[in-house]
Design an enzyme around this catalytic site. Structure first.
Site, PDB file in Angstrom:
ATOM      1  N   TYR A 143      -0.178   3.949  -3.768  1.00 18.34           N
ATOM      2  CA  TYR A 143       1.147   4.323  -3.267  1.00 18.34           C
ATOM      3  C   TYR A 143       1.056   4.454  -1.754  1.00 18.34           C
ATOM      4  O   TYR A 143       0.120   5.080  -1.227  1.00 18.34           O
ATOM      5  CB  TYR A 143       1.637   5.647  -3.861  1.00 18.34           C
ATOM      6  CG  TYR A 143       2.882   6.155  -3.166  1.00 18.34           C
ATOM      7  CD1 TYR A 143       4.144   5.765  -3.605  1.00 18.34           C
ATOM      8  CD2 TYR A 143       2.801   6.967  -2.035  1.00 18.34           C
ATOM      9  CE1 TYR A 143       5.286   6.183  -2.947  1.00 18.34           C
ATOM     10  CE2 TYR A 143       3.938   7.388  -1.372  1.00 18.34           C
ATOM     11  CZ  TYR A 143       5.181   6.988  -1.829  1.00 18.34           C
ATOM     12  OH  TYR A 143       6.301   7.384  -1.157  1.00 18.34           O
ATOM     13  N   GLU A 181       8.717   2.361   1.800  1.00 18.51           N
ATOM     14  CA  GLU A 181       7.804   2.700   0.699  1.00 18.51           C
ATOM     15  C   GLU A 181       7.335   1.427   0.004  1.00 18.51           C
ATOM     16  O   GLU A 181       8.142   0.521  -0.269  1.00 18.51           O
ATOM     17  CB  GLU A 181       8.518   3.611  -0.295  1.00 18.51           C
ATOM     18  CG  GLU A 181       7.684   4.038  -1.483  1.00 18.51           C
ATOM     19  CD  GLU A 181       8.471   4.914  -2.448  1.00 18.51           C
ATOM     20  OE1 GLU A 181       8.486   6.143  -2.246  1.00 18.51           O
ATOM     21  OE2 GLU A 181       9.084   4.363  -3.390  1.00 18.51           O
TER      22      GLU A 181
END
Length: 380
Positions: free
Chosen positions: A101, A189
């Site tokens: 992530y 992101e």
């Protein structure tokens, strides 16, 4: 502005991030054709401005064009967190060994961008924060100096990768920060950022949220707004210079100033009502704004009464009254309207409404206005 994955990837590719772009399909037949072009194996991904697509069944692997057609049929039209899927993104299948992530967001408390990474990629970061917060690495970035290459390397090494992987990941993090700053973003992101079997790094998914208030710096970014998923009333309000958010209640609100608008919704809730919207007409004294506000509020068929709460400073109460009188003349207003005017030219505005003969209910306090609007909505 929430940018859909396929558009977010296009933006990030311009900053040098490793992206495999696919194509958009609005029909199952289009998905089948694209899968054929990609080598007869693909991933079909729902395009909606919310997370949790995988859990909801909105991301499926297809091992043939016929299977891509079937998967697209299953995904198109389904609802994910209340939003109907209107298009799918068909992309090439990737083979990878690790998922990471990576995200950069603006932290209002520290007034700094924050780089956040975790070796637990491919799942919602909120779940990781709850179940294993130690797996999250955060770096607060000084906006003056930005993210320096050595900082990105330090973060990447903390993920437990080997030297080659760490260098490739750190290079990607550095480019992500450049995109974050270059796009005036609130969030960039990549989840997951994967390391493929050949050792290369790839942004398998992408999410970008742009700051609406900064679009004027790069007007071309307005094209990345997706009308398929924008509320038509919110878009119309934006065109008219109004701040509007539709809610689920039945009491329409027209207020000047965001703080007063929030307080108005709070007091309606306090006394048992449900606001139908947030609407800030702003500090302008243009009567046209009031008329436009009423038009947008009344387009919601759930509205049973309207509460106009004005604290006149820059906004003049007589101009609000002018706009309301114009609205009654030009629009079909068939719900009760409660008006509270206080501040600049308050008495003039009240007199104008009284002399107009309009069927409006006046209130002297916020509480009085809220309780009256709730009562009238229930009676209606």
């Amino acid at each position: 502005m929430k940018v859909l994955e396929y558009k977010a990837k296009k933006l990030l590719k311009e900053f040098g991030l490793p992206i495999k772009e696919g194509k958009i399909a609005k029909t199952p037949e289009d998905a089948k054709k694209i899968c054929e072009e990609l080598g007869n194996k693909c991933v079909v991904k729902a395009q909606v401005p919310v997370g949790g697509r995988g859990k909801a069944g909105g991301i499926k692997i297809a091992n043939s064009p016929e299977e891509a057609l079937q998967k697209a049929k299953e995904i198109l039209g389904m609802e994910i967190k209340g939003i109907k899927v209107k298009k799918v993104y068909v992309v090439e299948v990737s083979h990878f060994t690790k998922e990471i992530y990576a995200g950069i967001f603006l932290d209002r408390a520290s007034e700094r961008p924050v780089l956040m990474v975790s070796k637990e990629g491919g799942v919602e970061i909120e779940e990781v924060a709850k179940t294993n917060p130690d797996a999250i690495i955060k770096l607060y970035i000084d906006p003056i100096y930005g993210l320096m290459p050595y900082m990105a390397r330090e973060v990447a090494f903390k993920l437990g990768l080997d030297n080659k992987e760490s260098l490739k990941v750190s290079n990607t993090l550095y480019k992500m920060y450049n995109a974050f700053v270059g796009l005036n973003a609130q969030l960039v992101e990549i989840n997951p950022l994967v390391i493929e079997t050949d050792g290369n790094v790839l942004a398998l998914d992408a999410k970008v949220i742009l700051d609406d208030n900064a679009i004027f710096k790069k007007p071309e970014l307005a094209e990345y707004r997706d009308p398929d998923y924008e509320d038509p009333y919110e878009m119309k309000a934006k065109e008219k210079g109004l701040s509007f958010v539709k809610l689920d209640g039945n009491i329409g609100c027209a207020v000047n100033g965001a703080g007063l608008a929030m307080a108005t919704m709070d007091i309606i809730k306090k006394y048992g009502g449900e606001p139908a919207n947030f609407l800030d007409v702003g500090g302008s004294s243009n009567p046209e704004k009031m008329k436009n506000a009423m038009e947008i509020i009344l387009s919601d068929k759930n509205v049973k009464s309207v509460y106009i709460n004005i604290f006149g400073g820059i906004t003049r109460c007589d101009d609000i009254a002018k706009g309301l009188i114009r609205a009654f003349k030009e629009l079909k207003i068939n719900v009760p309207v409660v008006v509270r005017l206080t501040g600049t030219n308050e008495e003039i505005g009240k007199r104008m409404l009284k002399e107009s003969g309009l069927m409006v209910h006046t209130a002297n306090t916020m509480r009085e206005g809220a309780e009256l609007a709730i009562k009238l909505a229930r009676e209606g």
